[in-house]
Enzyme design. Structure first.
Site, PDB file in Angstrom:
ATOM      1  N   ASP A  91       0.830  -1.202   0.000  1.00 40.81           N
ATOM      2  CA  ASP A  91       0.000   0.000   0.000  1.00 40.81           C
ATOM      3  C   ASP A  91       0.867   1.255   0.000  1.00 40.81           C
ATOM      4  O   ASP A  91       1.954   1.252  -0.577  1.00 40.81           O
ATOM      5  CB  ASP A  91      -0.914  -0.033   1.244  1.00 40.81           C
ATOM      6  N   HIS A 106      -3.895   6.048   3.948  1.00 40.44           N
ATOM      7  CA  HIS A 106      -4.596   4.902   3.352  1.00 40.44           C
ATOM      8  C   HIS A 106      -4.047   3.574   3.875  1.00 40.44           C
ATOM      9  O   HIS A 106      -4.788   2.721   4.367  1.00 40.44           O
ATOM     10  CB  HIS A 106      -4.469   4.983   1.831  1.00 40.44           C
ATOM     11  N   SER A 152     -11.305  -0.363  -0.695  1.00 42.15           N
ATOM     12  CA  SER A 152     -10.020  -0.576  -0.015  1.00 42.15           C
ATOM     13  C   SER A 152     -10.201  -0.945   1.447  1.00 42.15           C
ATOM     14  O   SER A 152      -9.341  -1.592   2.040  1.00 42.15           O
ATOM     15  CB  SER A 152      -9.161   0.686  -0.093  1.00 42.15           C
TER      16      SER A 152
END
Length: 436
Positions: A174, A217, A369
């Site tokens: 990621d 994220h 996600s």
């Protein structure tokens, strides 16, 4: 032209206030316009191949490779065809490389704009000792997630799988994570295993500005995995920059590296609208080694899912070990952003999922996600227990045991396009695969 999976915009106030990190990466590896998988023959060396092609050899096959696995990954910034012609027409596959992949999702917290600092200690600590993860049906570390976890049966799942994922390594490929966040204390693999493919070093620390791009994220994704499987170990691998984009070469290398480091589960909360042969080959190779791969379906409300999630429909070991995940809300209705398709295998609640955020804080994100790491954590719960089925069947069992989101006419517009049955049901899944 490949297009990376889009980021959702910031829709409401942040839990985290205005914490910031470095605005730009401190280091960055050279990036190439194209990447080629070039067949390697006996007697070849990386230096010879690089000189002939006029590129940079990024990876080299193992000595015991066979057939299509005997390829080198080469980064190219000069006209690729000319260099490959110099090799006498040997097999090679060329594809765009730069910014092909993107991580999806967006900050979506609603806490009246208040700054929230993580105060629950390590997620790992909450899994044992004198404190409990659950208190009267409330999820103690992050009460904001109680309704989410009740929806997928997490409290029951923790009773059914008391090892809580112990002994299982989940690679989070990621934007990196906040490596010093107190939520991850004791929950990461040894620092010597970490890797930053974007920055070119061994420190996959998130970089960026909160509220911009994809900063936070990866930290959110890793935090979701640990809420599902608190005693699993996270292997942090960075392939995406602060804007959420990353290169084919970085993603392919990270997938291969994760398996080499012993990851049993790989979470890919990223995607592209076009298939990448290099990434497909990397997923295939790790799947053949028994690694389970989870990938998000994309956030463009399209009637097709992004790659590599789309590879889950393929036959054989690749399809068996790869799981594609979309998003629904708490009513089990398709999230407005989630992609959908008949090839999509399952969904999970991917809206307003609270988790650790950079700078020791908490934030909630929405996106497919966020749904994918729920499935990845569920697989870790199962793999941490004795199984009644072969490991290669575990991903399929998760999809087959899902809760039916089509009953009573719900999701009629998306019939059979939100998974085999629908939404992640952890107790039903665990009962179908673990030995009691």
């Amino acid at each position: 032209m490949n297009r990376p999976l889009s980021l959702l915009g910031v829709t409401v106030a942040l839990l985290t206030g205005c914490a910031t990190g470095p605005a730009t990466p401190t280091t960055q590896v050279p990036r190439y316009d194209t990447v080629a998988q070039v067949a390697v023959f006996p007697g070849d060396t990386p230096a010879q191949l690089a000189q002939k092609v006029g590129g940079t050899v990024l990876s080299w096959p193992s000595a015991d490779c066979e057939g299509e696995d005997c390829t080198a990954l080469v980064g190219l910034n000069t006209p690729a065809v000319q260099g490959l012609r110099a090799l006498g027409g040997r097999p090679a596959r060329i594809e765009p490389n730069r910014d092909v992949f993107g991580g999806g999702g967006g900050l979506s917290a609603r806490m009246n704009g208040a700054v929230t600092v993580w105060s629950g200690g390590s997620v790992y600590v909450w899994s044992g000792g004198s404190r409990s993860i659950w208190s009267g049906g409330t999820y103690a570390p992050l009460p904001e997630n109680t309704a989410l976890w009740q929806k997928i049966g997490l409290e029951t799942a923790h009773r059914l799988a008391p090892n809580l994922g112990a002994g299982v390594t989940v690679a989070v490929i990621d934007t990196g994570i906040d490596l010093v966040h107190p939520a991850f204390a004791g929950a990461l693999t040894a620092p010597g295993t970490w890797r930053d493919f974007y920055g070119g070093d061994a420190t996959p620390q998130e970089e960026g500005v909160l509220g911009q791009g994809a900063y936070g994220h990866g930290t959110n994704v890793a935090g979701i995995v640990l809420q599902i499987a608190p005693r699993a170990q996270i292997l942090p691998l960075r392939v995406l920059g602060p804007d959420g984009s990353g290169d084919v070469a970085m993603v392919a290398q990270a997938i291969t590296y994760a398996a080499q480091q012993g990851a049993q589960v790989i979470n890919l909360s990223l995607g592209s609208t076009q298939n990448s042969p290099a990434v497909q080959d990397a997923v295939r190779r790790v799947a053949e080694q028994g690694v389970l791969v989870v990938s998000s379906a994309g956030n463009d409300n399209m009637s097709r899912i992004t790659s590599p999630a789309s590879l889950a429909e393929m036959k054989g070991v690749l399809g068996d070990n790869l799981l594609s995940v979309g998003s629904v809300d708490l009513r089990d209705l398709k999230s407005s952003f989630s992609n959908y398709a008949e090839s999509l295998e399952m969904v999970a609640p991917g809206e307003n999922v609270a988790a650790p955020a950079p700078d020791g804080r908490v934030a909630a994100w929405s996106g497919t996600s966020m749904a994918a790491p729920m499935a990845a954590g569920g697989l870790a719960l199962a793999l941490g227990q004795p199984l009644t089925v072969p490991a290669k069947e575990v991903s399929q069992k998760m999809a087959e045991s899902a809760f039916n989101v089509y009953s009573d006419g719900a999701n009629s517009e998306y019939k059979n396009r939100l998974g085999i049955k629908g939404r992640l049901d952890l107790p039903a899944f665990l009962k179908s695969v673990i030995r009691f």
